[in-house]
Design an enzyme around this catalytic site. Structure first.
Site, PDB file in Angstrom:
ATOM      1  N   SER A 155       0.866  -1.191   0.000  1.00 45.70           N
ATOM      2  CA  SER A 155       0.000   0.000   0.000  1.00 45.70           C
ATOM      3  C   SER A 155       0.892   1.227   0.000  1.00 45.70           C
ATOM      4  O   SER A 155       2.018   1.185   0.508  1.00 45.70           O
ATOM      5  CB  SER A 155      -0.859   0.015   1.267  1.00 45.70           C
ATOM      6  OG  SER A 155      -1.554   1.244   1.374  1.00 45.70           O
ATOM      7  N   TYR A 168      -2.088  -0.400  10.361  1.00 47.63           N
ATOM      8  CA  TYR A 168      -2.141  -0.840   8.954  1.00 47.63           C
ATOM      9  C   TYR A 168      -0.866  -0.408   8.221  1.00 47.63           C
ATOM     10  O   TYR A 168      -0.253  -1.199   7.492  1.00 47.63           O
ATOM     11  CB  TYR A 168      -3.388  -0.233   8.292  1.00 47.63           C
ATOM     12  CG  TYR A 168      -3.530  -0.520   6.815  1.00 47.63           C
ATOM     13  CD1 TYR A 168      -4.026  -1.746   6.368  1.00 47.63           C
ATOM     14  CD2 TYR A 168      -3.179   0.437   5.859  1.00 47.63           C
ATOM     15  CE1 TYR A 168      -4.172  -2.010   5.011  1.00 47.63           C
ATOM     16  CE2 TYR A 168      -3.316   0.182   4.503  1.00 47.63           C
ATOM     17  CZ  TYR A 168      -3.811  -1.039   4.085  1.00 47.63           C
ATOM     18  OH  TYR A 168      -3.950  -1.292   2.737  1.00 47.63           O
TER      19      TYR A 168
HETATM   20  N1  LIG Z   1      -8.524  -0.197  -1.805  1.00 49.27           N
HETATM   21  C1  LIG Z   1      -7.480   0.561  -1.538  1.00 49.27           C
HETATM   22  O1  LIG Z   1      -7.544   1.810  -1.558  1.00 49.27           O
HETATM   23  C2  LIG Z   1      -6.167  -0.097  -1.215  1.00 49.27           C
HETATM   24  C3  LIG Z   1      -5.035   0.725  -1.177  1.00 49.27           C
HETATM   25  C4  LIG Z   1      -3.806   0.158  -0.888  1.00 49.27           C
HETATM   26  C5  LIG Z   1      -3.710  -1.200  -0.640  1.00 49.27           C
HETATM   27  N2  LIG Z   1      -4.843  -1.977  -0.660  1.00 49.27           N
HETATM   28  C6  LIG Z   1      -4.660  -3.404  -0.386  1.00 49.27           C
HETATM   29  O2  LIG Z   1      -5.223  -4.151  -1.441  1.00 49.27           O
HETATM   30  C7  LIG Z   1      -5.666  -5.411  -0.954  1.00 49.27           C
HETATM   31  C8  LIG Z   1      -7.115  -5.626  -1.374  1.00 49.27           C
HETATM   32  O3  LIG Z   1      -7.903  -4.624  -0.748  1.00 49.27           O
HETATM   33  P1  LIG Z   1      -9.347  -4.236  -1.245  1.00 49.27           P
HETATM   34  O4  LIG Z   1      -9.417  -2.753  -1.247  1.00 49.27           O
HETATM   35  O5  LIG Z   1      -9.702  -4.984  -2.469  1.00 49.27           O
HETATM   36  O6  LIG Z   1     -10.208  -4.743   0.014  1.00 49.27           O
HETATM   37  P2  LIG Z   1     -11.523  -5.643   0.109  1.00 49.27           P
HETATM   38  O7  LIG Z   1     -12.472  -5.337  -0.995  1.00 49.27           O
HETATM   39  O8  LIG Z   1     -11.984  -5.484   1.522  1.00 49.27           O
HETATM   40  O9  LIG Z   1     -10.960  -7.117  -0.107  1.00 49.27           O
HETATM   41  C9  LIG Z   1     -10.134  -7.736   0.844  1.00 49.27           C
HETATM   42  C10 LIG Z   1      -9.977  -9.190   0.448  1.00 49.27           C
HETATM   43  O10 LIG Z   1      -9.131  -9.820   1.434  1.00 49.27           O
HETATM   44  C11 LIG Z   1      -9.688 -11.050   1.758  1.00 49.27           C
HETATM   45  N3  LIG Z   1      -9.341 -11.450   3.117  1.00 49.27           N
HETATM   46  C12 LIG Z   1      -9.462 -10.732   4.260  1.00 49.27           C
HETATM   47  N4  LIG Z   1      -9.118 -11.494   5.313  1.00 49.27           N
HETATM   48  C13 LIG Z   1      -8.761 -12.704   4.819  1.00 49.27           C
HETATM   49  C14 LIG Z   1      -8.338 -13.927   5.402  1.00 49.27           C
HETATM   50  N5  LIG Z   1      -8.182 -14.061   6.742  1.00 49.27           N
HETATM   51  N6  LIG Z   1      -8.058 -14.977   4.598  1.00 49.27           N
HETATM   52  C15 LIG Z   1      -8.197 -14.861   3.249  1.00 49.27           C
HETATM   53  N7  LIG Z   1      -8.605 -13.742   2.636  1.00 49.27           N
HETATM   54  C16 LIG Z   1      -8.897 -12.677   3.418  1.00 49.27           C
HETATM   55  C17 LIG Z   1     -11.195 -10.876   1.622  1.00 49.27           C
HETATM   56  O11 LIG Z   1     -11.787 -12.134   1.315  1.00 49.27           O
HETATM   57  P3  LIG Z   1     -12.750 -12.988   2.296  1.00 49.27           P
HETATM   58  O12 LIG Z   1     -13.433 -12.039   3.213  1.00 49.27           O
HETATM   59  O13 LIG Z   1     -13.652 -13.696   1.330  1.00 49.27           O
HETATM   60  O14 LIG Z   1     -11.812 -13.939   2.999  1.00 49.27           O
HETATM   61  C18 LIG Z   1     -11.292  -9.939   0.424  1.00 49.27           C
HETATM   62  O15 LIG Z   1     -11.375 -10.679  -0.762  1.00 49.27           O
HETATM   63  C19 LIG Z   1      -5.457  -5.392   0.560  1.00 49.27           C
HETATM   64  O16 LIG Z   1      -4.254  -6.035   0.887  1.00 49.27           O
HETATM   65  C20 LIG Z   1      -5.382  -3.909   0.863  1.00 49.27           C
HETATM   66  O17 LIG Z   1      -4.668  -3.635   2.037  1.00 49.27           O
HETATM   67  C21 LIG Z   1      -6.056  -1.465  -0.938  1.00 49.27           C
END
Ligand SMILES: NC(=O)c1ccc[n+]([C@@H]2O[C@H](COP(=O)([O-])OP(=O)(O)OC[C@H]3O[C@@H](n4cnc5c(N)ncnc54)[C@H](OP(=O)(O)O)[C@@H]3O)[C@@H](O)[C@H]2O)c1
Length: 261
Positions: A155, A168
């Site tokens: 991130s 985080y």
């Molecule tokens: N969106 C942003 O602005 C942003 C910015 C920087 C970095 N990121 C990073 O990008 C990644 C994806 O984020 P997102 O924005 O797409 O969030 P999201 O829509 O909340 O998706 C998070 C994903 O992580 C999975 N997850 C959570 N806990 C888990 C566990 N214990 N075991 C397996 N899977 C798990 C969830 O699947 P289940 O609940 O089905 O297990 C879900 O598919 C993350 O690492 C986040 O930190 C996001």
């Protein structure tokens, strides 16, 4: 000379494929020829995505994985390789966040974030890499050894400290160092390990926030007063997944519309 990304014959495991960035990553890899294995806890959602990918002519498999449980990781990776074949590309994407000031962080909040973002992504990468390494050793001496890729989703918060999400930020900063350590140790086995540091991208993780006053103010502070969408990471993801990126290893690449400048 025109160049295209070519993932035909590749097998890609995407963790956290049930929503947000992971869903998009899986769609894009499949649309560019990879066979994808969709992993997370919400299997019903993964099945819906598999049906969508198959309807579009792609190939997808589903596996339940809880990244906080090492036994679950091991079983899921074994199942993925039995169902689809040897994993060439890991998109190590599962992640969670909490919002509070550092003084209010409980041990439970801390463990929740680190168990998924740092410990979880480490053991997913380790389990996949062990298999990649044994295949690389078995193939040593081949003229054109198979290339492997690990793409860790860190991130922008790993590079720039942001208020109210300090834990985080810490968990993702560890993913950046993890990426470099893995690149250093595993590069000799043709495993390239790189990290993408996304900026603010609208997904389920944060979509509620952009409707609040704080969220709207935050967008006004961004260099171009706009949020990203999951598709804004397509080009970088494909570059890092493709064999053409063989000289990129241990890179930590911001895709944040300039926020970290
Ligand atoms: N969106 C942003 O602005 C942003 C910015 C920087 C970095 N990121 C990073 O990008 C990644 C994806 O984020 P997102 O924005 O797409 O969030 P999201 O829509 O909340 O998706 C998070 C994903 O992580 C999975 N997850 C959570 N806990 C888990 C566990 N214990 N075991 C397996 N899977 C798990 C969830 O699947 P289940 O609940 O089905 O297990 C879900 O598919 C993350 O690492 C986040 O930190 C996001």
């Amino acid at each position: 000379m025109p160049t295209t990304f070519e993932l035909n014959g590749k097998i890609a495991l995407v963790t956290g494929a049930s929503s947000g960035l992971g869903t998009r990553f899986a769609r894009v890899l499949a649309a560019n020829g990879a066979q994808v294995v969709l992993a997370s806890r919400r299997v019903e959602r993964l099945k819906e995505l598999r049906a969508e990918i198959e309807a579009a002519g792609g190939a997808a498999h589903v596996v339940a994985m809880d990244v906080t449980d090492v036994d679950s990781i091991r079983a899921a990776v074994a199942y993925a390789e039995t169902e689809a074949g040897p994993i060439d590309i890991l998109v190590n994407n599962s992640g969670v966040s909490t919002t509070q000031r550092l003084a209010d962080v409980t041990p439970e909040d801390y463990d929740f974030v680190f168990d998924t973002n740092t410990r979880g992504s480490f053991f997913v990468a380790q389990e996949v890499a062990k298999r990649m390494i044994s295949r690389a050793k078995a193939a040593s001496g081949e003229a054109a050894p198979r290339q492997a890729r690990i793409i860790n989703i860190a991130s922008m918060a790993a590079l720039k400290v942001l208020s109210q999400i300090g834990v985080y930020c810490m968990s993702k900063a560890a993913v950046v160092h993890m990426t470099k350590s893995m690149a250093l140790e595993w590069g000799r086995y043709n495993i390239n390990v790189n990290a993408i540091c996304p900026g603010y991208i609208v997904t389920e993780l944060n979509e509620h926030h952009w409707e609040t006053e704080g969220g709207r103010k935050l967008v006004q502070m961004l260099p171009r007063q706009r949020l990203g969408m999951p598709e804004d990471l397509d080009g970088l993801l494909l570059l890092l997944a493709d064999d053409k990126s063989r000289f990129i290893n241990g890179a930590v690449i911001a895709a944040d519309d300039g926020f970290g400048i």
